[in-house]
Write an enzyme that holds these catalytic residues in place. Structure first.
Site, PDB file in Angstrom:
ATOM      1  N   SER A 128      17.349  -2.552  -4.075  1.00 13.65           N
ATOM      2  CA  SER A 128      16.251  -2.829  -3.153  1.00 13.65           C
ATOM      3  C   SER A 128      16.081  -4.325  -2.965  1.00 13.65           C
ATOM      4  CB  SER A 128      14.975  -2.231  -3.768  1.00 13.65           C
ATOM      5  OG  SER A 128      13.838  -2.762  -3.130  1.00 13.65           O
ATOM      6  N   GLY A 153       0.529  -8.507  -5.327  1.00 13.81           N
ATOM      7  CA  GLY A 153       1.992  -8.446  -5.489  1.00 13.81           C
ATOM      8  C   GLY A 153       2.760  -8.530  -4.180  1.00 13.81           C
ATOM      9  N   ASP A 154       2.069  -8.404  -3.022  1.00 10.75           N
ATOM     10  CA  ASP A 154       2.782  -8.449  -1.734  1.00 10.75           C
ATOM     11  C   ASP A 154       3.246  -9.871  -1.417  1.00 10.75           C
ATOM     12  OD1 ASP A 154       2.846  -5.833  -1.010  1.00 10.75           O
ATOM     13  OD2 ASP A 154       1.272  -5.955   0.520  1.00 10.75           O
ATOM     14  N   TYR A 193      18.476  -2.305  -0.172  1.00  8.61           N
ATOM     15  CA  TYR A 193      17.824  -1.844   1.064  1.00  8.61           C
ATOM     16  C   TYR A 193      16.621  -2.713   1.359  1.00  8.61           C
ATOM     17  CZ  TYR A 193      19.774   2.642  -0.687  1.00  8.61           C
ATOM     18  OH  TYR A 193      20.541   3.638  -1.213  1.00  8.61           O
ATOM     19  N   PHE A 194      16.389  -2.940   2.651  1.00  8.42           N
ATOM     20  CA  PHE A 194      15.142  -3.574   3.064  1.00  8.42           C
ATOM     21  C   PHE A 194      14.110  -2.453   3.270  1.00  8.42           C
ATOM     22  CE2 PHE A 194      15.686  -8.143   2.886  1.00  8.42           C
ATOM     23  CZ  PHE A 194      16.938  -8.130   2.294  1.00  8.42           C
ATOM     24  N   TYR A 196       8.953  -1.130 -11.504  1.00  4.69           N
ATOM     25  CA  TYR A 196       9.942  -0.544 -10.576  1.00  4.69           C
ATOM     26  C   TYR A 196      11.029  -1.566 -10.247  1.00  4.69           C
ATOM     27  CZ  TYR A 196      12.078   0.916  -6.188  1.00  4.69           C
ATOM     28  OH  TYR A 196      13.000   1.207  -5.211  1.00  4.69           O
ATOM     29  N   LYS A 218      15.326  -1.784 -11.109  1.00  2.00           N
ATOM     30  CA  LYS A 218      16.442  -2.047 -10.179  1.00  2.00           C
ATOM     31  C   LYS A 218      17.270  -3.225 -10.687  1.00  2.00           C
ATOM     32  CE  LYS A 218      15.660   1.243  -7.303  1.00  2.00           C
ATOM     33  NZ  LYS A 218      16.567   2.394  -7.306  1.00  2.00           N
TER      34      LYS A 218
HETATM   35  P1  NAD Z   1      12.910  10.011  -2.625  1.00  2.78           P
HETATM   36  O1  NAD Z   1      11.870  10.140  -3.673  1.00  2.78           O
HETATM   37  O2  NAD Z   1      12.650  10.595  -1.282  1.00  2.78           O
HETATM   38  O3  NAD Z   1      14.300  10.590  -3.154  1.00  2.78           O
HETATM   39  C1  NAD Z   1      14.684  10.508  -4.507  1.00  2.78           C
HETATM   40  C2  NAD Z   1      15.171  11.886  -4.930  1.00  2.78           C
HETATM   41  O4  NAD Z   1      15.566  11.813  -6.300  1.00  2.78           O
HETATM   42  C3  NAD Z   1      14.105  12.967  -4.835  1.00  2.78           C
HETATM   43  O5  NAD Z   1      14.633  14.068  -4.114  1.00  2.78           O
HETATM   44  C4  NAD Z   1      13.788  13.344  -6.282  1.00  2.78           C
HETATM   45  O6  NAD Z   1      13.471  14.712  -6.422  1.00  2.78           O
HETATM   46  C5  NAD Z   1      15.086  12.975  -6.979  1.00  2.78           C
HETATM   47  N1  NAD Z   1      14.928  12.597  -8.390  1.00  2.78           N
HETATM   48  C6  NAD Z   1      14.038  11.721  -8.916  1.00  2.78           C
HETATM   49  N2  NAD Z   1      14.245  11.605 -10.239  1.00  2.78           N
HETATM   50  C7  NAD Z   1      15.293  12.409 -10.543  1.00  2.78           C
HETATM   51  C8  NAD Z   1      16.004  12.710 -11.739  1.00  2.78           C
HETATM   52  N3  NAD Z   1      15.652  12.141 -12.897  1.00  2.78           N
HETATM   53  N4  NAD Z   1      17.046  13.573 -11.684  1.00  2.78           N
HETATM   54  C9  NAD Z   1      17.406  14.147 -10.511  1.00  2.78           C
HETATM   55  N5  NAD Z   1      16.760  13.910  -9.341  1.00  2.78           N
HETATM   56  C10 NAD Z   1      15.733  13.049  -9.370  1.00  2.78           C
HETATM   57  O7  NAD Z   1      13.246   8.439  -2.498  1.00  2.78           O
HETATM   58  P2  NAD Z   1      14.079   7.662  -1.387  1.00  2.78           P
HETATM   59  O8  NAD Z   1      13.135   6.887  -0.546  1.00  2.78           O
HETATM   60  O9  NAD Z   1      15.052   8.573  -0.743  1.00  2.78           O
HETATM   61  O10 NAD Z   1      14.825   6.613  -2.321  1.00  2.78           O
HETATM   62  C11 NAD Z   1      16.140   6.839  -2.810  1.00  2.78           C
HETATM   63  C12 NAD Z   1      16.561   5.665  -3.673  1.00  2.78           C
HETATM   64  O11 NAD Z   1      16.488   4.472  -2.892  1.00  2.78           O
HETATM   65  C13 NAD Z   1      15.665   5.427  -4.887  1.00  2.78           C
HETATM   66  O12 NAD Z   1      16.482   5.027  -5.955  1.00  2.78           O
HETATM   67  C14 NAD Z   1      14.773   4.287  -4.453  1.00  2.78           C
HETATM   68  O13 NAD Z   1      14.337   3.505  -5.532  1.00  2.78           O
HETATM   69  C15 NAD Z   1      15.728   3.484  -3.555  1.00  2.78           C
HETATM   70  N6  NAD Z   1      15.020   2.667  -2.549  1.00  2.78           N
HETATM   71  C16 NAD Z   1      14.127   3.248  -1.685  1.00  2.78           C
HETATM   72  C17 NAD Z   1      13.452   2.466  -0.754  1.00  2.78           C
HETATM   73  C18 NAD Z   1      12.435   3.082   0.175  1.00  2.78           C
HETATM   74  O14 NAD Z   1      11.636   2.338   0.765  1.00  2.78           O
HETATM   75  N7  NAD Z   1      12.423   4.388   0.378  1.00  2.78           N
HETATM   76  C19 NAD Z   1      13.699   1.088  -0.688  1.00  2.78           C
HETATM   77  C20 NAD Z   1      14.629   0.529  -1.568  1.00  2.78           C
HETATM   78  C21 NAD Z   1      15.292   1.330  -2.510  1.00  2.78           C
HETATM   79  N1  UDP Z   2       0.944  -2.412   4.423  1.00  2.00           N
HETATM   80  C1  UDP Z   2      -0.319  -2.342   5.011  1.00  2.00           C
HETATM   81  N2  UDP Z   2      -1.028  -1.180   4.855  1.00  2.00           N
HETATM   82  C2  UDP Z   2      -0.555  -0.110   4.178  1.00  2.00           C
HETATM   83  C3  UDP Z   2       0.723  -0.184   3.585  1.00  2.00           C
HETATM   84  C4  UDP Z   2       1.446  -1.352   3.720  1.00  2.00           C
HETATM   85  O1  UDP Z   2      -0.777  -3.295   5.630  1.00  2.00           O
HETATM   86  O2  UDP Z   2      -1.267   0.911   4.080  1.00  2.00           O
HETATM   87  C5  UDP Z   2       1.758  -3.625   4.623  1.00  2.00           C
HETATM   88  C6  UDP Z   2       2.196  -4.306   3.334  1.00  2.00           C
HETATM   89  O3  UDP Z   2       1.206  -5.231   2.919  1.00  2.00           O
HETATM   90  C7  UDP Z   2       3.507  -4.985   3.787  1.00  2.00           C
HETATM   91  C8  UDP Z   2       4.068  -4.011   4.831  1.00  2.00           C
HETATM   92  O4  UDP Z   2       2.954  -3.228   5.273  1.00  2.00           O
HETATM   93  O5  UDP Z   2       3.216  -6.209   4.444  1.00  2.00           O
HETATM   94  C9  UDP Z   2       5.143  -3.079   4.295  1.00  2.00           C
HETATM   95  O6  UDP Z   2       4.637  -2.453   3.122  1.00  2.00           O
HETATM   96  P1  UDP Z   2       5.376  -1.207   2.461  1.00  2.00           P
HETATM   97  O7  UDP Z   2       4.553  -0.753   1.297  1.00  2.00           O
HETATM   98  O8  UDP Z   2       5.713  -0.190   3.495  1.00  2.00           O
HETATM   99  O9  UDP Z   2       6.778  -1.812   1.966  1.00  2.00           O
HETATM  100  P2  UDP Z   2       7.089  -3.017   0.954  1.00  2.00           P
HETATM  101  O10 UDP Z   2       7.652  -4.112   1.808  1.00  2.00           O
HETATM  102  O11 UDP Z   2       5.845  -3.384   0.239  1.00  2.00           O
HETATM  103  O12 UDP Z   2       8.133  -2.432   0.071  1.00  2.00           O
END
Ligand code: NAD
Ligand code: UDP
Length: 336
Positions: free
Chosen positions: A126, A296-297, A178-179, A150, A154
């Site tokens: 991330s 934290g933002d 990922y962004f 969290y 990572k």
């Molecule tokens: P999500 O919660 O939708 O998907 C994660 C999946 O993993 C879920 O289906 C959950 O049931 C499964 N899971 C969780 N713990 C498990 C375990 N111990 N064993 C087996 N399955 C398990 O999340 P997502 O948004 O699809 O994110 C996927 C990955 O990408 C994560 O590692 C997350 O940290 C990373 N990520 C997400 C974002 C975002 O904004 N969504 C951004 C950056 C990184």
């Molecule tokens: N944010 C907001 N209201 C919300 C959730 C998020 O104003 O209810 C803002 C947050 O401060 C950041 C942006 O939206 O500037 C994206 O936040 P998000 O939690 O989606 O992702 P982050 O970049 O924190 O992982």
């Protein structure tokens, strides 16, 4: 025979979209997911989009015996590892649970891969690992830091992968940073399904547009940004999914490498711009109020995308309107 890929967390938000793209690219997908944060019905949705049913194993990545059995049963070319916990606030309240799932779970998975001699690994990292960015756009060699458990999970996994590669250089590892993934599959059949109150901006905005919530709290309008609200690099989840296929192809076609790549668009949008774009997609104004900054933002964050373009031959091409249109279509199906 097409190549088999193990997708952990494959019924989740990003994993499910990636499964669709993997199948479209000719790979066979085996999903391992505990269903902790997703539904089994996602498997039907993936199958109706792709016309192919993924094999599914309900289980936990921390279950070493199960993993051993799975790696015996199937010959995988690679593992895409999405499974994990992702809520920043929850990670502060339950750090051990986050280290257990995200760090210990990943170690258990890597150990099973090592025994089975499967050494291609695509990891969901991330942009949170960049902390408060010193330069924009953010290049991959920007210093890393974390301000919450969290983010630390990572960083620790990234470090474990670097140590692993240093000790055994026959691994092919991609650390994909990922962004802000948003949007949904254009069919409206899969998307982001947060449980309870959404923590992230876009799912919250979608629930306001559909009438489930009254208004969005905009966390701060006094940042050093054009309109004072936070700026992020929102990326369509389908672009992100294609970025994974590009990374997999790269890893399988090239010599072993430890690759670290940003997956973003290279453009930032403010909270108010995203709310406005969503109003256009939904055809309704999205009510909001200005609220205090969220602890934290950071003010702004967007990716330097050059490495992804040159190495992976991939770039995101969907704009914020498409992200909002697709998120709205998905939201419509959810709330009906
Ligand atoms: P999500 O919660 O939708 O998907 C994660 C999946 O993993 C879920 O289906 C959950 O049931 C499964 N899971 C969780 N713990 C498990 C375990 N111990 N064993 C087996 N399955 C398990 O999340 P997502 O948004 O699809 O994110 C996927 C990955 O990408 C994560 O590692 C997350 O940290 C990373 N990520 C997400 C974002 C975002 O904004 N969504 C951004 C950056 C990184
Ligand atoms: N944010 C907001 N209201 C919300 C959730 C998020 O104003 O209810 C803002 C947050 O401060 C950041 C942006 O939206 O500037 C994206 O936040 P998000 O939690 O989606 O992702 P982050 O970049 O924190 O992982």
């Amino acid at each position: 025979m097409s190549q088999k890929i193990l997708v952990t967390g494959g019924t989740g938000f990003i994993g499910s979209h990636t499964c669709v793209e993997l199948q479209a690219a000719g790979y066979q997908v085996v999903i391992l997911d505990s269903l902790y944060n997703s539904q089994k019905s996602v498997l039907d949705a993936i199958a109706s989009i792709s016309g192919q049913r993924s094999e599914f194993i309900q289980g936990d990545i921390r279950d070493a015996a199960l993993l051993q059995q799975v790696f015996k049963q199937y010959q995988f070319q690679a593992v895409m590892h999405f499974a994990g916990l992702k809520a920043v606030g929850e990670s502060v309240a339950q750090p051990l649970n986050y280290y257990d799932n995200n760090v210990a779970g990943t170690v258990t998975l890597l150990q099973a891969m090592q025994v089975a001699d499967v050494r291609t690994f695509i990891f969901s990292s991330s942009a949170t690992v960049y902390g408060d960015p010193q330069t924009l756009p953010i290049p991959e060699d920007h210093p890393c830091s974390a301000t919450n458990p969290y983010g630390h999970t990572k960083l620790v996994v990234e470090e474990i992968l670097a140590n692993l590669y240093a000790s055994e250089t026959n691994w092919r590892i991609a650390r994909l940073r990922y962004f802000n993934p948003v949007g949904a599959h254009p069919s409206g059949l899969i998307g982001e399904a947060p449980q309870g109150t959404p923590n992230n901006l876009m799912p919250y905005v979608a629930q306001v547009a559909s009438g489930q919530r009254q208004q969005v709290s905009v966390f701060g309008n006094d940042y050093d940004t054009p309109d004072g609200t936070g700026v992020r690099d929102y990326i369509h989840v389908m672009d992100l999914a294609q970025g994974h296929v590009a990374a997999l192809r790269y890893c399988l076609a090239n010599e072993p490498e430890l690759l670290t790549v940003n997956l973003g668009t290279g453009r930032g949008y403010s909270v108010l711009e995203m709310i406005e774009a969503f109003s256009r997609s939904s055809g309704k104004p999205v009510a909001y109020q200005i609220a205090p900054r969220r602890p934290g933002d950071i003010a702004s964050c967007w990716a330097d995308t050059r490495l992804a373009e040159t190495k992976l031959n991939w770039r995101a091409d969907k704009d914020i309107q498409e992200m909002c249109d697709d998120a709205w279509r998905w939201e419509g199906r959810q709330s009906n």
